[in-house]
Write an enzyme that holds these catalytic residues in place. Sequence first.
Site, PDB file in Angstrom:
ATOM      1  N   LYS A   1       0.845  -1.201   0.000  1.00 58.61           N
ATOM      2  CA  LYS A   1       0.000   0.000   0.000  1.00 58.61           C
ATOM      3  C   LYS A   1       0.886   1.259   0.000  1.00 58.61           C
ATOM      4  O   LYS A   1       0.625   2.218  -0.725  1.00 58.61           O
ATOM      5  CB  LYS A   1      -0.898  -0.042   1.253  1.00 58.61           C
TER       6      LYS A   1
ATOM      7  N   LYS B   1      -9.499 -14.143  -9.195  1.00 53.47           N
ATOM      8  CA  LYS B   1     -10.630 -13.229  -9.328  1.00 53.47           C
ATOM      9  C   LYS B   1     -10.136 -11.888  -9.866  1.00 53.47           C
ATOM     10  O   LYS B   1     -10.795 -11.249 -10.690  1.00 53.47           O
ATOM     11  CB  LYS B   1     -11.290 -13.048  -7.967  1.00 53.47           C
TER      12      LYS B   1
ATOM     13  N   LYS C   1      -2.559 -17.658 -14.124  1.00 57.59           N
ATOM     14  CA  LYS C   1      -3.111 -18.225 -12.879  1.00 57.59           C
ATOM     15  C   LYS C   1      -4.573 -17.792 -12.731  1.00 57.59           C
ATOM     16  O   LYS C   1      -4.891 -16.623 -12.950  1.00 57.59           O
ATOM     17  CB  LYS C   1      -2.289 -17.687 -11.701  1.00 57.59           C
TER      18      LYS C   1
END
Length: 332
Positions: free
Chosen positions: A113, A203, A200
């Site tokens: 982050k 989602k 891979k």
Amino acid sequence: MKTILTGVKPTQLPHWGNYLGAILPALSLSQGKDVKSALFIADYHALTTIHDPEIMKEMTYGVAATWLACGLDPERALIYRQSDVPETFELAWILSCFTPKGLMNRAHAYKAKVQENQEQGKKDLDFGVSMGLYTYPILMSADILLFSADEVPVGEDQIQHVEIARDIAQKINNTYGELLKLPEFVTQKGKLIPGLDGRKMSKSYGNHIPLFLDSKKLRKMIMKIKTDSSPPETPKDPNVSLIFDFYKEFATDEQIQDLRKRYENGIGWGEAKQALFEVVDEKLSPMRDKFYELMADKNYLNKLLKEGSDKAREEASQLVSKLRQAMGLGAS
Ligand code: ADP
Ligand code: TRP
């Protein structure tokens, strides 16, 4: 007796990659001899990102129903909600008092982050970082140490957190004696399920196939798998075929040998896809039915989760008492 514990955040319903790469291996570990296993739904971890109460509830049930539909036996394995075991948070505070701040600075989700903020030229490098995100590994350590877990099945991105749990436990043990069990992580190396585009399955890449698609949508999705334009009679190499890769994950050895021969003799891609659809649908449809049946019976799910957390709390409160006593906390 070995204790195996894992947690799942209620943030997404499973896809084939989650099922084959995480759920099945964790279930097979939990069914071993002399194993005590626990699966919990890490809803407080999900609170770092999910702020809609309806989604939180529905996804929590979704995770419970998924594991039960995939074969988790609630008579043998403990299943509970993290938020129903408040001892977790008591332990999390205790652990935080033994966690160097620098250890959290090095935790990968926080570092990612900060790096993202840096790349975006933000002045405040902690922009968008909640204390929940920052201390995420401490809460996860509490989940694990609370049940003296020996083994923790996790995806590779969670290994660092299990190592952090060991570090913190060691600090406490060095100060007060051997109170906490040092956990080991277990990962499924080499088991990477490809997605519809060959990368891979994830989602976040949008290349995933949801586990509980109804037959019609499942067939449609399988029919969309990209293939070359070679005609049906051309022999095909099963070793470089995504359809065959998927087929191997769901079919029996005999079925796999059979399809291999059909590839070598020449098979139309439509036929290969139909074979894949049939084998997957046959395997998944009982699980899918069970999933929707469970999702329609929230009373049953609530009862099961409550029973799980009652049992979990019995054990958890003993560990917390032991720590409080060793640390000179509370009345004794
Ligand atoms: P996603 O990438 O879809 O967000 P997660 O990272 O939340 O999935 O993964 C949850 C669990 O499922 C982890 O244990 C991870 O290792 C496993 N998993 C996810 N995708 C795959 C895949 N394509 N192949 C094998 N295992 C996977
Ligand atoms: N952090 C894990 C994830 O994002 C979920 C989790 C929370 C967990 N607590 C845990 C996994 C304890 C194993 C053990 O996937």
